[in-house]
Design an enzyme around this catalytic site. Structure first.
Site, PDB file in Angstrom:
ATOM      1  N   CYS A 218       2.229  10.493  -1.982  1.00 44.32           N
ATOM      2  CA  CYS A 218       3.596   9.849  -0.929  1.00 44.32           C
ATOM      3  C   CYS A 218       3.799  10.379   0.064  1.00 44.32           C
ATOM      4  CB  CYS A 218       4.655  10.230  -2.008  1.00 44.32           C
ATOM      5  SG  CYS A 218       6.214   9.588  -1.427  1.00 44.32           S
TER       6      CYS A 218
ATOM      7  N   GLU B 175      16.215   5.503   4.382  1.00 46.77           N
ATOM      8  CA  GLU B 175      15.744   4.227   4.511  1.00 46.77           C
ATOM      9  C   GLU B 175      15.713   3.463   3.345  1.00 46.77           C
ATOM     10  OE1 GLU B 175      11.213   3.992   6.430  1.00 46.77           O
ATOM     11  OE2 GLU B 175      11.523   6.044   5.632  1.00 46.77           O
TER      12      GLU B 175
ATOM     13  N   CYS C 176      12.358  14.621   1.303  1.00 47.92           N
ATOM     14  CA  CYS C 176      12.126  14.953  -0.056  1.00 47.92           C
ATOM     15  C   CYS C 176      11.529  16.300  -0.310  1.00 47.92           C
ATOM     16  CB  CYS C 176      11.222  13.664  -0.820  1.00 47.92           C
ATOM     17  SG  CYS C 176      10.968  14.079  -2.644  1.00 47.92           S
TER      18      CYS C 176
ATOM     19  N   CYS D  73       6.389   1.227  -2.097  1.00 45.76           N
ATOM     20  CA  CYS D  73       6.461   2.645  -2.590  1.00 45.76           C
ATOM     21  C   CYS D  73       5.730   3.646  -1.931  1.00 45.76           C
ATOM     22  CB  CYS D  73       6.203   2.607  -4.073  1.00 45.76           C
ATOM     23  SG  CYS D  73       6.791   1.375  -5.284  1.00 45.76           S
TER      24      CYS D  73
ATOM     25  N   CYS E 179       4.579  15.408  -3.736  1.00 48.90           N
ATOM     26  CA  CYS E 179       3.545  14.783  -4.410  1.00 48.90           C
ATOM     27  C   CYS E 179       2.322  14.233  -3.251  1.00 48.90           C
ATOM     28  CB  CYS E 179       4.292  13.302  -4.798  1.00 48.90           C
ATOM     29  SG  CYS E 179       5.474  13.733  -6.274  1.00 48.90           S
TER      30      CYS E 179
ATOM     31  N   CYS F 226      16.323  -1.190  -3.000  1.00 50.19           N
ATOM     32  CA  CYS F 226      15.752   0.279  -3.018  1.00 50.19           C
ATOM     33  C   CYS F 226      16.572   1.026  -2.369  1.00 50.19           C
ATOM     34  CB  CYS F 226      14.293   0.148  -3.310  1.00 50.19           C
ATOM     35  SG  CYS F 226      13.274   1.444  -3.007  1.00 50.19           S
TER      36      CYS F 226
HETATM   37  N1  SAH Z   1      11.127  11.053  -6.448  1.00 49.26           N
HETATM   38  C1  SAH Z   1      11.155   9.939  -7.601  1.00 49.26           C
HETATM   39  C2  SAH Z   1      11.882   8.675  -6.627  1.00 49.26           C
HETATM   40  C3  SAH Z   1      10.779   8.037  -5.564  1.00 49.26           C
HETATM   41  S1  SAH Z   1      10.136   6.571  -6.504  1.00 49.26           S
HETATM   42  C4  SAH Z   1      10.090   9.641  -8.127  1.00 49.26           C
HETATM   43  O1  SAH Z   1       9.002  10.381  -8.004  1.00 49.26           O
HETATM   44  O2  SAH Z   1      10.129   8.906  -9.229  1.00 49.26           O
HETATM   45  C5  SAH Z   1       8.874   6.374  -5.762  1.00 49.26           C
HETATM   46  C6  SAH Z   1       7.840   5.750  -6.709  1.00 49.26           C
HETATM   47  O3  SAH Z   1       6.587   5.294  -5.932  1.00 49.26           O
HETATM   48  C7  SAH Z   1       7.290   6.786  -7.983  1.00 49.26           C
HETATM   49  O4  SAH Z   1       6.956   6.047  -8.962  1.00 49.26           O
HETATM   50  C8  SAH Z   1       5.989   7.092  -7.197  1.00 49.26           C
HETATM   51  O5  SAH Z   1       5.038   7.638  -8.217  1.00 49.26           O
HETATM   52  C9  SAH Z   1       5.535   5.816  -6.350  1.00 49.26           C
HETATM   53  N2  SAH Z   1       4.691   6.218  -5.019  1.00 49.26           N
HETATM   54  C10 SAH Z   1       4.553   7.395  -4.358  1.00 49.26           C
HETATM   55  N3  SAH Z   1       3.871   7.066  -3.272  1.00 49.26           N
HETATM   56  C11 SAH Z   1       3.266   5.950  -3.643  1.00 49.26           C
HETATM   57  C12 SAH Z   1       2.143   5.347  -2.932  1.00 49.26           C
HETATM   58  N4  SAH Z   1       1.788   5.648  -1.780  1.00 49.26           N
HETATM   59  N5  SAH Z   1       1.877   4.314  -3.522  1.00 49.26           N
HETATM   60  C13 SAH Z   1       2.329   3.829  -4.512  1.00 49.26           C
HETATM   61  N6  SAH Z   1       3.434   4.114  -5.186  1.00 49.26           N
HETATM   62  C14 SAH Z   1       3.690   5.503  -4.668  1.00 49.26           C
END
Ligand code: SAH
Length: 367
Positions: free
Chosen positions: A120, A93, A113, A344, A117, A106
């Protein structure tokens, strides 16, 4: 297809060596690089300034386009999301985010992944596989071709963020390779200084990146100010806890250029990590390590099976004010493309609704 060389992931010198193995002169390699990277042509058949026999040969031994657009979605805010498939059928994506002074793309570094987390959605896919340099470069070409037309120079600058699916620092070699390909002035000409890589905190790779010349900017996803909570939200914290992570950030900080800042991302989850006390803990943590950084507060983007809600605007503002009162620069990141699952943490190969689905009729997009 797997045996064919993926030319989109080769630097110009590598491409020149490649055509030389086919018995072609070096200038054909330069011509091919310009066609693939500057003119963003996806099909060898469209490179009509190459002799027909060479195009035929390339079709036999090489590939330029391996990603196929499955569907694409347009948000009411102008954001576009592309759901693509690799040659082996895995989801990729990419999100195109127009902004007033520049555009941001992006991109994903992995399909799925491996990190888990809890906030996410991508985590639910698990790791399917890491993407190759060529697949990373292709994502940017596809988004630019769709936004502006094949080969058309973007009217504004293009920034890249490795904030799509995947953990970029678990695929650092291919990522850096892709950045080298894209930095070529005779190609896409997007230099590392225009790129931000976001990590959940892979400490050894942060240290490695610190010693890399021509490196991109770095952002760290924190999500919690204490190990106790971070262990729960981001299990990677059990491997590299906050103290280790922040001391790696301190090492990285020493390599910052004038005006460059480290970014900490903090997703705001209602009632979980957004209290006044947690804001003070976060400020104290960053101040104790005295790192030159800014904090991006990201209101949680709701994603259906996830048990979280975004913090209220009022809470986000209060959290921000507490950070600022302790000398930390804090910003609230406006969510983009939430309606098309492009924001995100929402990238999980989801199909959107029909109303915002665009037919992928773009000429050449799927070549
Ligand atoms: N794996 C890397 C790259 C992904 S970036 C990382 O963790 O940084 C994705 C960003 O979106 C990260 O800062 C994460 O904290 C944020 N993120 C993930 N899930 C989210 C959500 N449901 N709502 C808002 N931000 C989110």
């Amino acid at each position: 297809m797997e045996k064919a060389v993926q030319l989109t992931g080769l630097t110009q010198p590598e491409l020149i060596s490649f055509v030389e193995t086919l018995g072609e002169p070096a200038y054909r390699g330069r011509q091919l690089f310009a066609a693939l990277q500057h003119r963003r042509l996806r099909s060898f058949d469209d490179i009509t300034d190459l002799p027909k026999e060479l195009r035929t040969r390339l079709n036999q031994v090489a590939r330029s386009a391996t990603l196929k657009i499955e569907s694409q979605y347009a948000s009411t805010d102008g954001t576009r999301r592309y759901l693509m498939k690799t040659h082996d059928g895995l989801p990729v994506e990419t999100v195109f985010i127009p902004e007033e002074r520049r555009d941001t793309i992006c991109f994903s570094s992995q399909s799925g992944c491996p990190l888990q987390c809890t906030f996410c959605l991508t985590a639910q896919l698990g790791l399917l596989r890491s993407l190759t340099a060529g697949e990373i470069v292709e994502q940017i070409q596809i988004a630019l071709n769709d936004a502006y037309g094949t080969g058309v120079k973007p009217p504004r600058g293009t920034n890249l963020v490795a904030m799509g699916a995947g953990e970029p620092l678990l695929n650092l070699d291919e990522l850096l390779k892709a950045l080298r390909v894209m930095a070529d002035p005779e190609g896409l000409y997007i230099v590392p200084n225009r790129v931000t890589v976001s990590t959940a905190g892979v400490v050894p790779r942060i240290l490695e990146l610190a010693t890399t010349s021509d490196r991109p900017h770095l952002a760290i996803s924190l999500a919690a100010p204490t190990d106790e909570l971070r262990n729960e939200l981001m299990p990677i914290n059990k491997r590299w806890p906050l103290e280790e992570l922040l001391s790696a950030c301190k090492t990285f900080e020493k390599t910052l250029k004038p005006g460059e800042l480290l970014t900490f991302e903090y997703v705001m989850l209602d009632g979980v990590n957004d209290s006044d006390e947690q804001a003070r803990q976060l400020a104290n943590l960053l101040n104790r390590h005295s790192i030159k950084a800014k904090v991006n507060l990201i209101p949680h983007n709701p994603a259906d099976p996830l048990p979280y809600q975004p913090s209220s605007d009022e809470t986000v503002q209060r959290f921000k004010a507490i950070l600022e009162s302790k000398g930390i620069h804090a910003y609230v990141r406006r969510p983009r493309g939430r309606d098309i699952f492009a924001a995100c943490g929402q990238l999980a190969a989801r199909q959107g609704t029909l109303s915002n689905r665009i037919q992928t009729t773009l000429a050449g997009a799927n070549n």
